[in-house]
Structures are given as structure tokens and as C-alpha cells.
Motif scaffolding. Sequence first.
Motif, PDB file in Angstrom:
ATOM      1  N   ALA A   8       0.839  -1.210   0.000  1.00  0.00           N
ATOM      2  CA  ALA A   8       0.000   0.000   0.000  1.00  0.00           C
ATOM      3  C   ALA A   8       0.869   1.253   0.000  1.00  0.00           C
ATOM      4  O   ALA A   8       1.927   1.295   0.625  1.00  0.00           O
ATOM      5  CB  ALA A   8      -0.909   0.003   1.222  1.00  0.00           C
ATOM      6  N   GLU A  12      -3.112   5.551  -1.262  1.00  0.00           N
ATOM      7  CA  GLU A  12      -4.184   4.552  -1.339  1.00  0.00           C
ATOM      8  C   GLU A  12      -4.972   4.429  -0.044  1.00  0.00           C
ATOM      9  O   GLU A  12      -6.050   3.835  -0.026  1.00  0.00           O
ATOM     10  CB  GLU A  12      -3.600   3.187  -1.700  1.00  0.00           C
ATOM     11  CG  GLU A  12      -3.060   3.124  -3.108  1.00  0.00           C
ATOM     12  CD  GLU A  12      -2.288   1.853  -3.377  1.00  0.00           C
ATOM     13  OE1 GLU A  12      -2.542   1.239  -4.439  1.00  0.00           O
ATOM     14  OE2 GLU A  12      -1.443   1.474  -2.549  1.00  0.00           O
ATOM     15  N   LEU A  13      -4.461   4.979   1.035  1.00  0.00           N
ATOM     16  CA  LEU A  13      -5.095   4.770   2.340  1.00  0.00           C
ATOM     17  C   LEU A  13      -6.474   5.420   2.460  1.00  0.00           C
ATOM     18  O   LEU A  13      -7.284   4.978   3.274  1.00  0.00           O
ATOM     19  CB  LEU A  13      -4.171   5.248   3.462  1.00  0.00           C
ATOM     20  CG  LEU A  13      -2.879   4.436   3.604  1.00  0.00           C
ATOM     21  CD1 LEU A  13      -2.042   4.956   4.759  1.00  0.00           C
ATOM     22  CD2 LEU A  13      -3.155   2.952   3.760  1.00  0.00           C
ATOM     23  N   VAL A  16      -8.500   2.635   1.292  1.00  0.00           N
ATOM     24  CA  VAL A  16      -8.401   1.563   2.283  1.00  0.00           C
ATOM     25  C   VAL A  16      -9.301   1.890   3.472  1.00  0.00           C
ATOM     26  O   VAL A  16      -9.972   1.017   4.020  1.00  0.00           O
ATOM     27  CB  VAL A  16      -6.935   1.352   2.736  1.00  0.00           C
ATOM     28  CG1 VAL A  16      -6.878   0.432   3.956  1.00  0.00           C
ATOM     29  CG2 VAL A  16      -6.108   0.774   1.596  1.00  0.00           C
ATOM     30  N   VAL A  53      -2.333  -4.358  -0.596  1.00  0.00           N
ATOM     31  CA  VAL A  53      -3.666  -4.130  -1.155  1.00  0.00           C
ATOM     32  C   VAL A  53      -3.830  -4.981  -2.406  1.00  0.00           C
ATOM     33  O   VAL A  53      -2.847  -5.369  -3.043  1.00  0.00           O
ATOM     34  CB  VAL A  53      -3.889  -2.631  -1.492  1.00  0.00           C
ATOM     35  CG1 VAL A  53      -3.969  -1.799  -0.225  1.00  0.00           C
ATOM     36  CG2 VAL A  53      -2.819  -2.088  -2.417  1.00  0.00           C
ATOM     37  N   PHE A  63      -7.485  -5.661   1.391  1.00  0.00           N
ATOM     38  CA  PHE A  63      -6.223  -5.316   2.037  1.00  0.00           C
ATOM     39  C   PHE A  63      -5.890  -6.356   3.099  1.00  0.00           C
ATOM     40  O   PHE A  63      -6.760  -7.087   3.573  1.00  0.00           O
ATOM     41  CB  PHE A  63      -6.288  -3.927   2.677  1.00  0.00           C
ATOM     42  CG  PHE A  63      -7.195  -3.863   3.877  1.00  0.00           C
ATOM     43  CD1 PHE A  63      -6.705  -4.127   5.155  1.00  0.00           C
ATOM     44  CD2 PHE A  63      -8.542  -3.563   3.735  1.00  0.00           C
ATOM     45  CE1 PHE A  63      -7.549  -4.085   6.261  1.00  0.00           C
ATOM     46  CE2 PHE A  63      -9.390  -3.526   4.839  1.00  0.00           C
ATOM     47  CZ  PHE A  63      -8.890  -3.787   6.105  1.00  0.00           C
TER      48      PHE A  63
END
Length: 174
Positions: A8, A12-13, A16, A53, A63
Amino acid sequence: MSYKVSTATVDELDNVGQLINDYVRQNLNMPQWPCSIETLKRDYTSGCFRMNVVYTHEQLVGFAAWIPSYDLHHCTHGAVFIDFYVAPAYRCQGLGAALLCAIALETTRLGYTFMRGSALSQRASRLYERVGVRFGVNEYNVSGKALRQLATLAGKSLREIFQGLPTKEMNYQA
């Protein structure tokens, strides 16, 4: 089905976080995830946990978060899963196994000798039960030849992963 598993990135969080919100509602009976994306990003960039991920068709669908661990009884390093999630519409297609293989590759490259996880659902139990050794109520361990076999499957097609999954007995083979 084409897929991609990767480590990740901080960018991208945000996405997520949406999956984590779904995870806690589905598995922990919480109305919503009580944390902030900012806190998640801060903690991720500090290195207190690692995350992989999985994407299908450019969409983030799952994830797995894990932390390094140490087994004092065997004097060896390993990885412990702190969360593992695939969106409901993408389950039972091998994406969880693909995540497991990618992390097995990463952990073996680090010289770690085991992975450990807890299953909160029947679906997760089936994957862990297939490749790992159960101890405790919902705890599973993957080690030995089984861990190395998972690592060799990282990045392969979902069909190849399914056909190549290790047996439980391989956990007892050096």
C-alpha cells in the motif's frame, strides 16, 4: 480475473479507509470505523504496521495489514495479521489467497519463518484452515514448507494459486 497485489502507498489509504469502515461494520458490529484517515496515514508512515492491497480492474477491493512478530519459544521472526479483508462482491475468487501469497513472499524475503492470523468469519477460516495449522480458538499458523510454497505462488494467476496451495502437512516440513 486479472488482479494486482502491491504494498500500500499512503495515497491509497483514503480508499483503504473505506474498506476498513466496511470491515468493522460487517465483522465487529460497529456502526462505523472510529478512526481518521489522518491517523491511519500517520501510523502507516511511522512503520508501526505494514499493508498490502489487492486490485481488480483498477479498483481497490481488499487489504491485509500485518506486523512483524517474534516467537520466543522458537526464537524466530514472523508476521502477524492484524486485519485481512476482501470486499463481499470479490470474495471466493482467490483474492484473499493472492494477498496471503504476496505477504508470504515478503516475509520470507525478510527471513521470517511464520505467518499467524485470526479468523473472524467462516470464509476466512476456510482459507486459513486449508493452508495453516490451527491453535487456540481461531488462531492459525503457516510455517515451514507451507510458507515457502505460498511465497512461490505470489503474482501467479488465481488458478495457479488455487492449484498450488500448500497442504497443512507442509507446515511440519522444514
